[in-house]
Motif scaffolding. Structure first.
Motif, PDB file in Angstrom:
ATOM      1  N   ALA A  14     -59.304 -31.034  53.702  1.00  0.00           N
ATOM      2  CA  ALA A  14     -58.780 -31.773  52.393  1.00  0.00           C
ATOM      3  C   ALA A  14     -57.723 -31.116  51.829  1.00  0.00           C
ATOM      4  O   ALA A  14     -57.599 -30.746  50.503  1.00  0.00           O
TER       5      ALA A  14
ATOM      6  N   VAL B 102     -60.182 -37.615  53.443  1.00  0.00           N
ATOM      7  CA  VAL B 102     -61.497 -38.157  53.834  1.00  0.00           C
ATOM      8  C   VAL B 102     -61.462 -38.605  55.100  1.00  0.00           C
ATOM      9  O   VAL B 102     -62.318 -38.244  55.749  1.00  0.00           O
TER      10      VAL B 102
ATOM     11  N   THR C 271     -62.619 -34.297  46.922  1.00  0.00           N
ATOM     12  CA  THR C 271     -62.627 -34.891  48.323  1.00  0.00           C
ATOM     13  C   THR C 271     -63.522 -34.397  49.085  1.00  0.00           C
ATOM     14  O   THR C 271     -64.108 -35.360  49.955  1.00  0.00           O
TER      15      THR C 271
ATOM     16  N   ARG D 268     -66.663 -36.499  48.765  1.00  0.00           N
ATOM     17  CA  ARG D 268     -66.553 -37.918  49.311  1.00  0.00           C
ATOM     18  C   ARG D 268     -66.779 -37.860  50.720  1.00  0.00           C
ATOM     19  O   ARG D 268     -67.400 -38.582  51.086  1.00  0.00           O
ATOM     20  N   VAL D 269     -66.410 -36.896  51.329  1.00  0.00           N
ATOM     21  CA  VAL D 269     -66.761 -36.782  52.924  1.00  0.00           C
ATOM     22  C   VAL D 269     -68.120 -36.674  53.057  1.00  0.00           C
ATOM     23  O   VAL D 269     -68.692 -37.395  53.881  1.00  0.00           O
TER      24      VAL D 269
END
Length: 381
Positions: free
Chosen positions: A102, A112, A162, A165-166
């Motif tokens: 990230a 991502v 970030t 989100r991953v």
């Protein structure tokens, strides 16, 4: 449809978007999305001005993406930079790799995608499905991310938003398939929660726990998918549910609502119902309203339409569904369900069969096929 014409128009349309202010990568993504729309629409309704049509649609796609990115950045700016963890001895190498991928030189969307591919082990197709974009578009996005970081030293960590989100997308992929992938996402999110006092980290952990608690009931002994309303709730992991609710409540009292907390609140309401009939659909709709306000996510709008159908009746659900793009994944399946509840088994059977043909995985396809067969058998009797 003239595919060679489409290919010839692509450079010119990208050029128009760039002259209007889009950067080249964003213009390229928007045009790819417009091409997918053209493939869907043109055979039945060919435009008189193909280039003008593509420019109009691509520009709209670009603006939608730009607005979504702006909204996301505003949410991410809420992350207190002083509380961003720097993975060290407290985190294993996997979580450190998530943060390094990230990298600040990448946009959040590219970071991502790259992390999911390089560290999460997802295929380009799986990532594209998660982002609701064509596989070719995602492949280009990943390639650009690789080129961007190829000349920099990966010695700067990315931000929490970030990485969250991953982890969320890795969990979702594992939840619908590989058990170990989901469990690994929970393990890493636990580590992250122990390193930072961020409410959205807690929200994501709660969401994962509440969903994972239902895993034993999601499939029958023969491997068939069991819908939530039909699940044997005695198989749910009550200890995991209790932990998820506790984590969520501790996050919500801080009054800094984020999308993962909103999703976890919806999952908690499902988990709180002793039977499907006792589900508090009115409150679930209210939480979907919050989720849509926070994200504008089309999938959240789709799920909200189904919840409206449960809270206010199938006609209301169908009205909400009619406002959404029919090309959305699972849109047809949602309409089939609401049509059946509205007393239209003929339309429902047809829609279930149609949804089965575009199902994203084998268990869903088999489930939808069985639903169509069930209604067709009833119609023959």
């Amino acid at each position: 449809m003239n595919e060679s014409l489409l290919r010839e128009l692509v450079p010119a349309v990208i050029g128009v978007l760039v002259r209007r202010g889009a950067d080249f990568a964003a213009a390229e993504d928007a045009v790819q999305d417009a091409l997918v729309e053209a493939v869907r629409v043109w055979p039945d309704d060919p435009p008189q001005d193909p280039k003008g049509w593509l420019v109009t649609v691509a520009w709209r796609k670009f603006l939608d993406a730009a607005r979504a990115d702006t909204s996301r950045r505003h949410r991410e700016e809420r992350v207190d930079t002083e509380s961003v963890p720097v993975p060290g001895k407290a985190a294993d190498e996997t979580l450190q790799l998530y943060f390094l991928c990230a990298h600040p030189s990448l946009t959040p969307a590219s970071a991502v995608a790259l992390t999911l591919r390089a560290v999460g082990g997802l295929t380009t197709r799986q990532i594209a499905q998660a982002y609701l974009v064509p596989e070719a578009t995602m492949a280009q996005r990943i390639s650009r991310a690789k080129r961007t970081v190829s000349g920099v030293r990966l010695n700067r960590h990315g931000d929490v938003a970030t990485v969250l989100r991953v982890l969320y997308l890795v969990f979702n992929e594992g939840y619908s398939g590989d058990v170990d992938l989901a469990a690994e996402a929970i393990r890493l999110t636990r580590q992250l929660a122990a390193m930072t006092d961020h409410e959205e980290v807690a929200g994501l952990l709660a969401l994962m726990l509440l969903h994972h608690a239902r895993r034993p009931a999601r499939t029958g002994p023969d491997g068939r998918l069991v819908p939530l309303a039909e699940q044997d709730r005695s198989l749910w992991n009550t200890h995991m549910i209790a932990e998820g609710v506790d984590v969520l409540q501790a996050a919500l009292v801080r009054d800094r609502l984020g999308e993962f907390q909103a999703q976890a609140a919806i999952a908690a309401l499902h988990a709180d119902a002793r039977t499907a009939a006792e589900t508090d659909w009115v409150q679930i709709v209210e939480w979907y309203d919050e989720l849509v306000r926070l994200t504008g996510n089309p999938v959240a709008r789709l799920n909200r339409a189904v919840a409206v159908g449960e809270a206010d009746g199938p006609r209301a659900g169908l009205a909400a569904l009619a406002e959404l793009d029919p090309a959305l994944p699972r849109h047809t399946a949602a309409e089939a369900y609401l049509r059946e509840r509205d007393g239209d088994p003929v339309a429902a059977a047809r829609l279930y069969a149609q949804a089965a043909r575009s199902a994203p995985n084998l268990p869903e396809r088999d489930h939808l096929t069985r639903q169509a067969a069930r209604l067709n058998a009833r119609l023959r009797d």
